[in-house]
Design an enzyme around this catalytic site. Sequence first.
Site, mmCIF file in Angstrom:
data_model
loop_
_atom_site.group_PDB
_atom_site.id
_atom_site.type_symbol
_atom_site.label_atom_id
_atom_site.label_comp_id
_atom_site.label_asym_id
_atom_site.label_seq_id
_atom_site.Cartn_x
_atom_site.Cartn_y
_atom_site.Cartn_z
ATOM 1 N N ARG A 54 123.384 34.662 46.558
ATOM 2 C CA ARG A 54 122.348 34.082 47.430
ATOM 3 C C ARG A 54 122.668 34.428 48.874
ATOM 4 O O ARG A 54 121.808 34.772 49.663
ATOM 5 C CB ARG A 54 122.249 32.560 47.233
ATOM 6 C CG ARG A 54 121.431 31.892 48.331
ATOM 7 C CD ARG A 54 120.915 30.494 47.992
ATOM 8 N NE ARG A 54 121.844 29.668 47.266
ATOM 9 C CZ ARG A 54 122.926 29.059 47.797
ATOM 10 N NH1 ARG A 54 123.208 29.212 49.074
ATOM 11 N NH2 ARG A 54 123.714 28.327 47.038
ATOM 12 N N TYR A 106 96.872 36.069 58.456
ATOM 13 C CA TYR A 106 96.896 36.047 56.989
ATOM 14 C C TYR A 106 96.701 34.606 56.492
ATOM 15 O O TYR A 106 97.270 33.663 57.057
ATOM 16 C CB TYR A 106 98.249 36.613 56.531
ATOM 17 C CG TYR A 106 98.471 36.584 55.048
ATOM 18 C CD1 TYR A 106 97.763 37.429 54.202
ATOM 19 C CD2 TYR A 106 99.397 35.710 54.484
ATOM 20 C CE1 TYR A 106 97.974 37.396 52.836
ATOM 21 C CE2 TYR A 106 99.617 35.681 53.113
ATOM 22 C CZ TYR A 106 98.897 36.522 52.300
ATOM 23 O OH TYR A 106 99.105 36.499 50.944
ATOM 24 N N ASP A 178 103.757 40.032 62.645
ATOM 25 C CA ASP A 178 103.604 40.409 61.242
ATOM 26 C C ASP A 178 103.132 41.866 61.215
ATOM 27 O O ASP A 178 101.993 42.164 61.570
ATOM 28 C CB ASP A 178 102.590 39.470 60.566
ATOM 29 C CG ASP A 178 102.473 39.724 59.068
ATOM 30 O OD1 ASP A 178 102.722 40.864 58.637
ATOM 31 O OD2 ASP A 178 102.104 38.778 58.339
ATOM 32 N N LYS A 203 103.712 44.975 50.004
ATOM 33 C CA LYS A 203 102.608 45.868 50.343
ATOM 34 C C LYS A 203 103.113 47.308 50.485
ATOM 35 O O LYS A 203 103.622 47.857 49.537
ATOM 36 C CB LYS A 203 101.901 45.336 51.600
ATOM 37 C CG LYS A 203 101.637 43.810 51.557
ATOM 38 C CD LYS A 203 100.679 43.376 50.463
ATOM 39 C CE LYS A 203 100.659 41.870 50.226
ATOM 40 N NZ LYS A 203 100.397 41.033 51.389
HETATM 41 C C1 LIG Z 1 100.661 39.723 51.775
HETATM 42 C C2 LIG Z 1 100.869 39.344 53.183
HETATM 43 C C3 LIG Z 1 101.752 38.320 53.549
HETATM 44 C C4 LIG Z 1 102.491 37.485 52.525
HETATM 45 O O1 LIG Z 1 103.371 38.239 51.765
HETATM 46 P P1 LIG Z 1 103.750 37.873 50.229
HETATM 47 O O2 LIG Z 1 104.709 38.942 49.893
HETATM 48 O O3 LIG Z 1 102.482 37.892 49.448
HETATM 49 O O4 LIG Z 1 104.356 36.506 50.258
HETATM 50 C C5 LIG Z 1 101.929 38.065 54.896
HETATM 51 N N1 LIG Z 1 101.249 38.747 55.837
HETATM 52 C C6 LIG Z 1 100.388 39.725 55.526
HETATM 53 C C7 LIG Z 1 99.678 40.448 56.611
HETATM 54 C C8 LIG Z 1 100.155 40.056 54.196
HETATM 55 O O5 LIG Z 1 99.279 41.019 53.897
#
Ligand SMILES: *Cc1c(COP(=O)(O)O)cnc(C)c1O
Length: 390
Positions: A54, A106, A178, A203
């Site tokens: 962890r 998001y 982000d 992503k």
């Molecule tokens: C998908 C996404 C998230 C969250 O990520 P997860 O891996 O689904 O928890 C945060 N910000 C953006 C812009 C995203 O597209």
Amino acid sequence: MSDDESTDRRFETRAIHAGQEPDPETGALMTPIHANSTYEQDGPGDHRGYEYSRTGNPTRSDLEANLADLESGSHARCFSSGMGAINTVLNLLSAGDHVVAGDDVYGGTHRILTQVYEQYDLETTFVDTTDHDAVRDAMRPNTELVWVETPTNPLMNVNDIGALAGIAHENDALCAVDNTFATPYLQRPLEHGADVVCQSLTKYLGGHSDTIGGALIVDDADLDERLGFYQNSVGATPGPFDAFLVLRGTKTLPVRMDRHCENAATLAEWLERHEDVERVYYPGLESHPDHELATEQMDDFGGMLSFEFDGTLEEASTVVSETDVFTLAESLGGVESLIEQPAAMTHAAIPREERVAAGLTDGLIRVSVGIEHVDDMKADLQQAFDAARE
Ligand SMILES: *Cc1c(COP(=O)(O)O)cnc(C)c1O
């Protein structure tokens, strides 16, 4: 790309090699999947860098080193999801603190700020972050964090990272960006003054729609240590197999992103000329209101775009249901093209009037442009448009 000096390796080279050396014992080229929870100690507390997975795991460490390098940071921390990463930034704050965030962040970010953290007396003001006066007006003496996303979902608004980091810093607040939509290949927020970069590894960085993960990248050892404390205390860390999958993904990030960008640009231009399409939202188009800023801040314009189909909610639903190359699904950033209808899916909970006023019209369709052949994408959309007209 990011480095012009011949002594510094280019992004494409670092994507493959940063954080990864052949195993000194065996010569194995690839980072092994260290499926392992605990580590032998030579004496109490006398360990070789790892005690418990962890807290730290060698496969995860290689991924963290790779991501820190690609985002132009000094340190990275990985999580079991993008939300796990976002939660850890919020762990830095205390009850009574205030956050300023974009009004089109998001959905999961909006949800955690309101439905989770408000109960701990953390208040958030959501503003249009392209309006810097509005951001300044929203700042309070207790504002500790400015949360920025760029480009945003689904209208692809582009936010000025340098300007927003400046506003945050004038108020002694942190600026977190982000960077999921752009990826470090196209945009490196730390170079523009951001303090923390957040990635959903689910992503583009993973890139194959086969894993969930998140990361935080910083250029400050003290801030990294604070994030590391919460990473270990909260425990939303990825397993070694997930870390391996993302490490495998980042090696091809530059070639995949080049094709995503090329296909998205071609498709955006085709849609903009199409008689069934009212409007296209893609920062690479000159018609996009933030095109100039995007040109300065990004190295290319990414693989995400939205367009307004000239039709009713039902007709647009037919379009997204009838495509075949484009799969009807949420998420983004994989090699395969995806399509969705915000008004009927991701943003359906927003009352219609409010939704339409925000530009999320009934006919709005968002696509994650994959790396299939772009002519097959055009043909697929055309037959779906035709089906909606029947
Ligand atoms: C998908 C996404 C998230 C969250 O990520 P997860 O891996 O689904 O928890 C945060 N910000 C953006 C812009 C995203 O597209």
